[in-house]
Design an enzyme around this catalytic site. Structure first.
Site, PDB file in Angstrom:
ATOM      1  N   LEU A 121      24.484  31.438  97.693  1.00  0.00           N
ATOM      2  CA  LEU A 121      24.540  29.920  97.832  1.00  0.00           C
ATOM      3  C   LEU A 121      25.750  29.666  98.379  1.00  0.00           C
ATOM      4  O   LEU A 121      26.181  29.263  99.569  1.00  0.00           O
ATOM      5  CB  LEU A 121      24.505  29.239  96.627  1.00  0.00           C
ATOM      6  CG  LEU A 121      23.190  29.649  95.442  1.00  0.00           C
ATOM      7  CD1 LEU A 121      23.114  28.667  94.287  1.00  0.00           C
ATOM      8  CD2 LEU A 121      21.888  29.473  96.293  1.00  0.00           C
ATOM      9  N   ILE A 153      29.349  36.450  96.386  1.00  0.00           N
ATOM     10  CA  ILE A 153      27.967  37.004  95.954  1.00  0.00           C
ATOM     11  C   ILE A 153      27.963  38.164  94.744  1.00  0.00           C
ATOM     12  O   ILE A 153      28.287  39.135  95.203  1.00  0.00           O
ATOM     13  CB  ILE A 153      27.071  37.132  97.081  1.00  0.00           C
ATOM     14  CG1 ILE A 153      27.115  35.891  98.062  1.00  0.00           C
ATOM     15  CG2 ILE A 153      25.649  37.156  96.852  1.00  0.00           C
ATOM     16  CD1 ILE A 153      27.171  34.468  97.558  1.00  0.00           C
ATOM     17  N   GLN A 277      49.694  31.073  56.909  1.00  0.00           N
ATOM     18  CA  GLN A 277      48.961  29.835  57.248  1.00  0.00           C
ATOM     19  C   GLN A 277      48.717  29.713  58.786  1.00  0.00           C
ATOM     20  O   GLN A 277      47.582  29.163  59.106  1.00  0.00           O
ATOM     21  CB  GLN A 277      49.663  28.664  56.778  1.00  0.00           C
ATOM     22  CG  GLN A 277      48.263  27.567  56.024  1.00  0.00           C
ATOM     23  CD  GLN A 277      49.018  26.595  55.289  1.00  0.00           C
ATOM     24  OE1 GLN A 277      49.787  26.133  55.768  1.00  0.00           O
ATOM     25  NE2 GLN A 277      48.441  26.351  54.205  1.00  0.00           N
ATOM     26  N   GLU A 361      28.430  28.834  88.191  1.00  0.00           N
ATOM     27  CA  GLU A 361      27.149  28.043  87.515  1.00  0.00           C
ATOM     28  C   GLU A 361      27.634  26.697  87.672  1.00  0.00           C
ATOM     29  O   GLU A 361      27.132  25.733  86.852  1.00  0.00           O
ATOM     30  CB  GLU A 361      26.596  28.637  86.468  1.00  0.00           C
ATOM     31  CG  GLU A 361      25.921  29.816  86.664  1.00  0.00           C
ATOM     32  CD  GLU A 361      24.879  29.895  87.668  1.00  0.00           C
ATOM     33  OE1 GLU A 361      24.085  28.795  87.883  1.00  0.00           O
ATOM     34  OE2 GLU A 361      24.407  30.989  88.004  1.00  0.00           O
TER      35      GLU A 361
END
Ligand SMILES: Cc1cc2nc3c(=O)[nH]c(=O)nc-3n(C[C@H](O)[C@H](O)[C@H](O)COP(=O)(O)OP(=O)(O)OC[C@H]3O[C@@H](n4cnc5c(N)ncnc54)[C@H](O)[C@@H]3O)c2cc1C
Length: 381
Positions: A121, A153, A277, A361
């Site tokens: 794309l 790609i 902690q 994406e």
């Protein structure tokens, strides 16, 4: 697939990961070497057909089961999932929108892994603004002639077939009406111009692809109709985002597990650092992120499997899980102190792999915009 079958497949993959992948991942990653043997093993598991319907030779897994597999593999080596993730999005485009002949011709070969590939794309000038692509296909008799360049790609070198998004009518208004998707199998006029070097996500090939008077038979036009390509590309994004979110869950978990283990053996001021902690605060946040990311992925996958609209859910899962991977990986590096910066430990790899999931994406900037738009659309004042 029932729960027992799902457990069985996850167990088998888990054993394979410990036996064959974990011991070799670091070396292959360092050399940026394609994991040929693991690809053969993934073929044997049927992973290249994981979400392809059984009638075409796939496993027909739900996206919920598939997401668990992707998270599990990513916990050991995220790059492996890239080899079948975008391949399966290409297959999903054929399964959803392809003609009967296209399904029969391509899906069994995709499912076996005999033909592998992905999505083409992105172009050098555009990724987010996909409607600005310039790769052009012009009809000549029974063929289309394609010219243009695609970049980034995944599987570009090792793959042989790609769902290729082009413009068939560059003047169309709105722009998406001039976009069409083809199944492009490598041949004369379709060449790899270069392998792209990356920060992380090594082992899998990312490439620039060039099309010069490349002839594609008209029968490879997905669905047989021009002008639907943008719709076909967008249609795969929900599953794609669930994939990427599941990868994020895997990397976030890996970082947490390594940090939990290391913090119990490394001692400062006479006690293991997990008793300080400041370290406990980090572990508490990391564990909570993992759990929240996992639940968001489960929720999005459930909606996807039920056929519900889930762009908001998939967007939330992708956004949160990828950021969780990034945050957990840097925290794991910090917890490892100087060793976190060393290539002897895996945490530096997680830190190099995680940013990809914030970009691929659909970038996380876009995810938040998509979430907000859906929120408004679903809650009119
Ligand atoms: C390792 C890797 C693998 C990839 N694999 C593939 C693949 O297999 N197939 C494929 O086609 N592509 C692939 N891509 C490309 C990827 O999908 C794009 O990089 C991504 O979509 C972003 O596009 P871009 O790089 O052009 O960034 P741009 O679109 O130029 O964006 C640049 C920045 O601007 C922001 N931005 C853009 N528009 C807006 C807006 N409207 N509002 C707010 N912010 C905005 C973005 O969020 C980003 O921060 C891959 C990329 C990488 C790095």
């Amino acid at each position: 697939m029932n729960t027992a079958e799902e457990t069985q497949i996850l167990d088998a993959i888990g054993k394979w990961l410990e036996r064959d992948v974990r011991p070799k991942a670091r070396e292959l990653e360092k050399k940026d070497e394609y994991p040929e043997q693991m690809v053969e093993q993934m073929k044997a598991f049927g992973l290249f057909g994981a979400t392809i319907p059984q009638e075409y030779g796939g496993l027909g897994l739900s996206s919920a089961t598939y997401a668990k597999i992707v998270a599990q593999i990513s916990e050991v080596w995220m790059s492996l999932t890239g080899i079948f993730n975008s391949h399966l999005i290409m297959a999903a485009a054929v399964a959803r929108y392809g003609t009967r002949a296209q399904k029969e011709k391509f899906l069994p070969r995709f499912a076996s892994g005999e033909v592998r590939g992905g999505l083409a794309l992105t172009e050098p000038d555009c990724g987010t603004d996909l409607q600005a692509i310039r790769t052009r296909a012009v009809k000549q008799g029974g063929h289309y002639v394609v010219n243009g360049t695609k970049t980034w790609i995944s599987n570009g070198i090792k793959g042989s077939c790609f769902a290729l998004l082009v413009k068939t009518d560059p003047e169309a208004k709105p722009r998406h009406k001039g976009m069409t998707m083809f199944l492009a199998e490598k041949g004369p006029g379709f060449r790899v111009s270069k392998k792209l070097e990356k920060l992380g996500y090594k082992g899998i090939d990312s490439a620039e692809l060039i099309f010069e008077d490349f002839r594609i038979p008209a029968e490879n036009l997905v669905g047989g109709e021009e002008g639907k390509g943008f719709h076909h590309a967008i249609g795969g994004l929900e599953l794609g985002r669930i994939n990427v979110a599941a990868r994020g869950v895997g990397v976030a978990n890996a970082a947490l597990k390594d940090a939990v283990a290391y913090s119990q053996v490394r001692k400062t001021f006479g006690k293991p650092i997990c008793e300080h902690q400041a370290i406990q605060l980090k572990l508490g946040e990391m564990a909570t992120r993992c759990e929240a990311a996992r639940l968001l992925v489960e929720n999005a996958a459930r909606a996807y499997d039920a056929g519900e609209r889930c762009d908001m859910e998939a967007g939330m899962a992708k956004y949160f899980a990828s950021e969780a991977a990034l945050e957990n990986s840097i925290e794991a590096v910090r917890i490892h102190g100087g060793y976190g910066y060393s290539t002897e430990f895996n945490v530096e790899r997680y830190y190099r792999d995680a940013p990809l999931m914030c970009i691929g994406e659909g970038t996380n900037e876009m995810q938040r915009i998509i979430i907000a738009r859906q929120l408004i659309a679903r809650n009119p004042a």
